[in-house]
Design a protein around this motif. Structure first.
Motif, mmCIF file in Angstrom:
data_model
loop_
_atom_site.group_PDB
_atom_site.id
_atom_site.type_symbol
_atom_site.label_atom_id
_atom_site.label_comp_id
_atom_site.label_asym_id
_atom_site.label_seq_id
_atom_site.Cartn_x
_atom_site.Cartn_y
_atom_site.Cartn_z
ATOM 1 N N THR A 54 -11.562 -0.336 -1.992
ATOM 2 C CA THR A 54 -10.725 0.429 -2.912
ATOM 3 C C THR A 54 -11.474 0.631 -4.221
ATOM 4 O O THR A 54 -12.362 -0.159 -4.568
ATOM 5 N N ILE A 55 -11.110 1.680 -4.944
ATOM 6 C CA ILE A 55 -11.769 1.927 -6.228
ATOM 7 C C ILE A 55 -11.236 0.995 -7.307
ATOM 8 O O ILE A 55 -11.873 0.800 -8.345
ATOM 9 N N SER A 56 -10.051 0.430 -7.080
ATOM 10 C CA SER A 56 -9.476 -0.466 -8.081
ATOM 11 C C SER A 56 -8.687 -1.565 -7.384
ATOM 12 O O SER A 56 -8.044 -1.321 -6.363
ATOM 13 N N LYS A 57 -8.728 -2.720 -7.954
ATOM 14 C CA LYS A 57 -7.948 -3.828 -7.401
ATOM 15 C C LYS A 57 -6.665 -3.992 -8.222
ATOM 16 O O LYS A 57 -6.583 -3.524 -9.361
ATOM 17 N N SER A 58 -5.671 -4.633 -7.660
ATOM 18 C CA SER A 58 -4.446 -4.914 -8.410
ATOM 19 C C SER A 58 -4.716 -6.018 -9.414
ATOM 20 O O SER A 58 -5.359 -7.023 -9.101
ATOM 21 N N TYR A 59 -4.234 -5.808 -10.639
ATOM 22 C CA TYR A 59 -4.520 -6.808 -11.660
ATOM 23 C C TYR A 59 -3.789 -8.120 -11.361
ATOM 24 O O TYR A 59 -2.713 -8.146 -10.771
ATOM 25 N N ASN A 60 -4.420 -9.203 -11.772
ATOM 26 C CA ASN A 60 -3.850 -10.531 -11.605
ATOM 27 C C ASN A 60 -2.965 -10.831 -12.811
ATOM 28 O O ASN A 60 -3.427 -10.834 -13.953
ATOM 29 N N GLU A 61 -1.687 -11.083 -12.546
ATOM 30 C CA GLU A 61 -0.742 -11.274 -13.657
ATOM 31 C C GLU A 61 -1.061 -12.514 -14.480
ATOM 32 O O GLU A 61 -0.737 -12.580 -15.660
ATOM 33 N N THR A 62 -1.699 -13.491 -13.870
ATOM 34 C CA THR A 62 -2.071 -14.708 -14.609
ATOM 35 C C THR A 62 -3.245 -14.422 -15.541
ATOM 36 O O THR A 62 -3.215 -14.771 -16.731
ATOM 37 N N ASN A 118 -20.316 6.841 -10.006
ATOM 38 C CA ASN A 118 -19.956 5.424 -10.006
ATOM 39 C C ASN A 118 -20.087 4.848 -8.602
ATOM 40 O O ASN A 118 -19.538 5.381 -7.644
ATOM 41 N N THR A 119 -20.823 3.762 -8.472
ATOM 42 C CA THR A 119 -21.035 3.132 -7.162
ATOM 43 C C THR A 119 -20.238 1.842 -7.003
ATOM 44 O O THR A 119 -20.365 1.163 -5.974
ATOM 45 N N ALA A 120 -19.438 1.493 -8.004
ATOM 46 C CA ALA A 120 -18.745 0.202 -7.978
ATOM 47 C C ALA A 120 -17.407 0.304 -7.256
ATOM 48 O O ALA A 120 -16.495 1.001 -7.711
ATOM 49 N N VAL A 121 -17.293 -0.353 -6.125
ATOM 50 C CA VAL A 121 -16.028 -0.402 -5.383
ATOM 51 C C VAL A 121 -15.693 -1.858 -5.056
ATOM 52 O O VAL A 121 -16.573 -2.717 -5.044
#
Length: 645
Positions: A549-557, A627-630
């Motif tokens: 995925t191009i973005s991960k779900s943020y960690n609430e902690t 952008n190559t960052a996944v």
């Protein structure tokens, strides 16, 4: 509502009118030159120059390429060259600047920086001891260049022809105003006739790089990793001409070439710890708010308009992230002036915005969102070489100044394939697909030729029935680890396959087996089918479902403060569009605050990461940045977690 910021004036572009077929030379304007001085140099009148370059009446900007008619006079041109003859030391006094020193010693500011590299990154300070170059001036007489016809060979582009004849791409375009954006095989164009003896051969073992505006040897060292003497060894004419905008340089192929494969990720850089510049940054934001469609008669009507218009909705979410980023940057001591423009989701409106505002004054432009409007903005800003960043577009036309911040789908696919290939153990690989995704299934089969394939059952009419039987999957599983690719966009088919695989994982395939089968579910195309109501997250967790995925779900902690501040400001939890607006803006401005410009930051900050997104830009050999960052993520205990390499 979004408030529009005022901007300055119309940008003037240099354009060339039709030029009759005759002999011409070209001249690149240097700082301080006038029409009178140029006319004397080429033994022509100022009116003759203006006839071919009408825009020169308005302004004569440095680096502009002028078409010069060949004079009938037999007098040769007098060329003045400066040769380095030594240095003198200078101790910087109070209130002295690079500008005042350049006037005092009759050298350019760039020459002072060239021999005092620290000045590229640091301001001039009282007490600094610097070297001032001393030049020996010589005059040489040269013949004025003339042109000759040239027939374009197969596969030749502008840069190849320019390189052959030792001129810049801009000079080639100036000699051929009507040749078009691309060259055609057999097309006749004009080239300098006095360059015949110096025609360069294209060596396919090397790559080639076109020099951008204001690029010196120091910037090329940061970009290409090559010292000045290395570049001069590969391009001998550099010793005489120096760097010229648009000229094409031969460089080692491995120094600046892009490939379709994913390279190992470089170490991430935290830019907030490396702030360099305190200057106010100027940012333009182009988004399709379409405020002309909003009904402002009442709060209810306004809310209804926002709800109905997906472009306005998306723009407001994204822009809320931008505003939140600006607030965070302000707390870091970084000043940013932002001008916001409503593109109305119209290509023509984008043209008007750029035509009626001074975009040359911006350090960067974010947007527009859609491919057509972004292409218009990118092509219009090409002449200014202002960095323009696409927030969500893929497969864009990458001009030299374009940044594609969203990784291409092929990179996402390659990330998953490389992950499976990196497992050194010999595992069983299964490909499950419906008919719509058979091409992807066949592609995976070529990658893993020992894999086994399972397709959806068919109806009597031959259409996909969107299910498989337990026996279909059980027959292809083996004891031990099984990687199962599931390629579908059907929620029903995804639900059917995942529920069967969840029942089979960690079970013995047959009574004769002593080891149970472990199923790891994977897809190269994560889509809405895997997020529907029919899909069980418990099944996905049990199958360790992997996807890129191009973005991960943020960690609430880890991001508790970010979420709390956003909710306090907007009374809502930030969604992915808002977080992307925040992450992208933070990256652009912090890169500008830690580098001389966005282009240089690609090498100085190869990889950055924020709340949900990361950025690792690579440059196309003749083009812009992508952008190559996944991320590679997986389901674990009903949560999505990043899979570390």
């Amino acid at each position: 509502m979004i408030k529009y910021f005022s901007v300055l004036c119309l940008v003037l572009f240099c354009s060339f009118n039709t030029v009759n077929a005759q002999n011409f030379s070209t001249h690149q304007v240097k700082r301080g030159e006038t029409l009178e001085s140029i006319s004397k140099q080429y033994y022509v009148t100022t009116s003759q120059i203006l006839e071919l370059n009408p825009d020169a009446k308005k302004a004569l900007k440095p680096n502009t390429i002028l078409i010069i008619p060949i004079s009938k006079s037999t007098k040769p041109n007098e060329t003045i060259t400066n040769e380095l003859d030594g240095f003198r030391e200078h101790t910087v006094q109070r209130k002295e600047t690079l500008y005042s020193l350049s006037k005092e010693y009759n050298v350019s500011e760039e020459d002072i920086k060239k021999y005092n590299n620290s000045l590229y990154a640091n301001p001039l300070r009282k007490g600094d001891v610097i070297q001032i170059p001393i030049y020996k001036t010589t005059k040489t007489l040269t013949e004025t260049a003339t042109t000759k016809p040239y027939i374009v060979l197969p596969k030749e582009g502008k840069w190849r022809v320019a390189y052959k004849f030792g001129i810049s791409v801009e000079e080639l375009e100036a000699l051929n105003p009507k040749m078009g954006d691309t060259l055609q095989e057999g097309q006749q164009i004009n080239v300098p006739s006095n360059k015949v003896a110096k025609v360069e051969k294209i060596d396919e073992a090397y790559s080639y790089y076109k020099v951008l505006p204001k690029e010196g040897f120091y910037r090329l060292k940061l970009k290409l990793g090559l010292e000045q003497d290395e570049l001069e060894a590969l391009n001998p004419d550099l010793k005489e001409t120096g760097l010229i905008e648009g000229m094409v340089l031969k460089v080692p192929f491995s120094k600046n070439t892009s490939t379709g494969t994913i390279t190992p990720e470089t170490e991430k850089v935290t830019l907030s710890n490396r702030l360099l510049s305190s200057d106010t940054k100027r940012l333009a934001v182009l988004l399709p708010f379409r405020l002309n469609r909003v009904d402002f008669d009442s709060i209810t009507d306004t809310k209804q308009s926002i709800k109905k218009d997906p472009y306005l909705n998306a723009s407001l979410d994204f822009y809320s992230g931008i505003l939140f980023a600006l607030d965070s940057l302000k707390n870091m001591g970084i000043s940013v002036k932002v001008d916001v423009f409503d593109t109305k989701h119209e290509v023509s409106e984008v043209g008007k915005i750029i035509e009626n505002n001074n975009f040359e004054s911006y350090d960067a432009v974010i947007g527009p969102l859609t491919t057509e409007t972004f292409e218009k903005a990118a092509s219009e800003l090409k002449a200014l070489n202002v960095p323009i960043i696409s927030p969500i577009g893929t497969n864009l036309k990458l001009y030299d100044h374009v940044f594609q911040s969203r990784p291409a789908d092929d990179l996402l696919k390659r990330k998953v394939i490389n992950f499976v290939k990196s497992d050194s153990l010999k595992n069983n690989i299964v490909i499950v697909s419906d008919a719509k995704n058979q091409n992807i299934a066949n592609e995976l089969k070529r990658e893993f030729n020992y894999s086994r394939m399972v397709f959806s059952k068919k109806t009597k009419s031959g259409a996909d029935a969107n299910y498989v039987n337990v026996s279909d999957l059980k027959s292809v599983l083996k004891p031990g680890k099984n990687y199962v690719f599931l390629e579908t966009e059907s929620e029903g088919f995804a639900s059917n396959v995942t529920s069967i695989l969840a029942s089979l994982t960690r079970q013995k395939v047959s009574e004769d087996d002593t080891t149970s089968s472990e199923v790891i579910l994977i897809t190269t195309n994560f889509n809405a089918a895997f997020e529907g109501d029919e899909i069980s997250n418990e099944h996905l967790s049990k199958l360790q479902f992997h996807f890129s995925t191009i973005s991960k779900s943020y960690n609430e902690t880890d991001h508790r403060d970010f979420i709390k501040k956003y909710e306090t400001l907007y009374n809502i939890t930030p969604d992915k569009r808002a977080v992307r607006g925040f992450d992208l803006t933070m990256d652009v401005i912090l890169r500008l605050a830690t580098s001389n410009d966005l282009f240089l930051s690609v090498n100085l900050a190869p990889s950055t990461e924020y709340v949900e997104n990361k950025f690792a830009y690579k440059k196309e050999t003749f083009g812009g940045y992508y952008n190559t960052a996944v991320y590679l993520v997986k389901y674990e205990n009903l949560n999505l977690v990043e899979v570390k390499p």
